[in-house]
Design an enzyme around this catalytic site. Structure first.
Site, mmCIF file in Angstrom:
data_model
loop_
_atom_site.group_PDB
_atom_site.id
_atom_site.type_symbol
_atom_site.label_atom_id
_atom_site.label_comp_id
_atom_site.label_asym_id
_atom_site.label_seq_id
_atom_site.Cartn_x
_atom_site.Cartn_y
_atom_site.Cartn_z
ATOM 1 N N CYS A 2 1.239 12.302 -31.644
ATOM 2 C CA CYS A 2 0.446 12.221 -30.488
ATOM 3 C C CYS A 2 -0.564 11.151 -30.167
ATOM 4 C CB CYS A 2 -0.294 13.627 -30.647
ATOM 5 S SG CYS A 2 -1.516 13.986 -29.389
ATOM 6 N N CYS A 28 -3.930 12.100 -29.052
ATOM 7 C CA CYS A 28 -4.754 12.548 -30.116
ATOM 8 C C CYS A 28 -5.174 11.255 -30.970
ATOM 9 C CB CYS A 28 -4.205 13.711 -31.087
ATOM 10 S SG CYS A 28 -3.246 14.682 -30.355
ATOM 11 N N ASP A 29 -4.428 10.394 -31.226
ATOM 12 C CA ASP A 29 -4.713 9.459 -32.462
ATOM 13 C C ASP A 29 -4.787 8.018 -32.138
ATOM 14 O OD1 ASP A 29 -4.445 11.815 -34.160
ATOM 15 O OD2 ASP A 29 -2.346 11.645 -34.389
#
Ligand code: NAP
Length: 311
Positions: A133, A136-137
């Site tokens: 992701c 997200c990261d």
């Protein structure tokens, strides 16, 4: 045999939000979940893009808060694997081992999971350089080098997204042509931060405390009998080789895309009356926490309207 107004299959963000909305609308609501509450979100350590948390939050904390909120609203939980289901008819029948529950409506919110490469190091370094992701990261890789594996829309679009942070993005693809849409391809080819490694597969993810590189194999060279293995140094590996919807036990009569995602209309109704779908398992354009929770709310309200139309 207990009868519920609303049975939600899957206790991720979509399912738990559906439970919050359903129970708050005074529907007798049950969530069935096979693992811990929270779904994929609960496995993400840091969540920086869910509104309302300016300092960010963690997946487990957010999942537990949603779980508590759903319980406070009066939703019931049943932990276990679905073993059979019959969604036709006015009352839907769901079996969880030796327990059978009946639902006047059902929301399918079983989510999807990233397809895994299945190579050594992938599980070991998950959360320590291996990610599924970028949204997200990606921010953790400011001024670092990352490898993206895959050649579809997700790999190319998320590779482009990663250029906001990373110094260099290397897309490793098993063929010499991308599957991604033409516009994304054009943008990627024009982006100076992105380079491609073609006809190449990742064989191992290397590291110490976190990822330090990937061992790759060039398939063309291998076919010619030439030395084909090498190591690409990198700080992170983003794996985008497709998703797998969690659809075991869903009946064949439930309309799905060729990839297996459940088709819905804008009210999140499936083709089976009284059955709705929400979150990642649904055919949708964005698979994020915030869209899953929105789906849960819409699906629960659609279930309520369906029940009202029957009164
Ligand atoms: P996808 O379209 O199925 O592409 C997967 C890519 O990974 C393909 O290029 C495939 O190679 C490669 N691949 C598959 N298995 C592999 C393996 N074991 N080892 C190495 N490479 C492997 O999946 P996606 O990109 O996740 O997209 C899924 C759906 O979401 C698509 O319908 C897509 O249009 C849609 N979508 C996603 C986004 C996004 O996530 N940002 C944006 C828009 C649309 P081959 O090409 O050789 O098969």
């Amino acid at each position: 045999m207990e009868t519920y107004d609303l049975v939600i299959i899957g206790g991720g963000p979509a399912g738990m939000t559906a439970a919050i909305y359903g129970a708050r609308a005074a529907l007798k609501t049950l969530i069935i979940e096979r693992g811990m509450p929270g779904g994929q979100a609960a496995t993400t350590f840091e969540i920086a893009n869910y509104p309302g948390f300016p300092q960010g939050t963690t997946g487990p904390d957010l999942a537990m808060a949603m779980f508590e909120q759903a319980q406070n609203m009066g939703a019931e939980f049943l932990n276990g694997e679905i073993t059979a289901m019959d969604l036709q008819g006015e009352l839907k029948k769901i079996e969880v081992g030796s327990t059978t529950v009946l639902g006047k409506t059902v929301i399918l919110a079983t989510g999807s999971e990233p397809r895994k490469l299945g190579v050594p190091g992938e599980n070991k370094f998950r959360g320590r350089g291996v990610s599924y992701c970028a949204t997200c990261d990606g921010a953790f890789f400011k001024d670092k080098d990352v490898v993206v594996v895959g050649g579809g829309d997700a790999a190319v679009e998320e590779g482009l997204y990663l250029t906001r942070f990373a110094r260099k993005v290397t897309i490793v693809h098993r063929r010499d042509k991308l599957r991604a849409n033409a516009a994304a391809q054009r943008r990627a080819f024009a982006n100076e931060k992105i380079s491609f490694v073609w006809n190449t597969v990742v064989e191992e993810i290397l590291g110490d405390i976190s990822v330090t590189g990937v061992r790759v194999k060039n398939l063309e060279k291998e076919a010619k009998g030439e030395p084909s293995e090498s190591v690409l140094n990198t700080d992170g590996v983003f794996i985008y080789i497709g998703q797998i919807p969690n659809v075991e036990f869903f009946p064949d009569s439930l309309k799905r895309t060729p990839e297996g995602y459940i088709e819905t209309d804008e009210h999140l109704r499936t083709n089976i009356p009284g059955v709705f779908a929400a979150g990642d398992v649904r055919d949708t354009v964005l698979r994020q926490l915030v869209t899953a929770t929105a789906d849960g709310a819409i699906a629960a309200m659609s279930a309520l309207h369906y029940l009202e139309s029957k009164e």
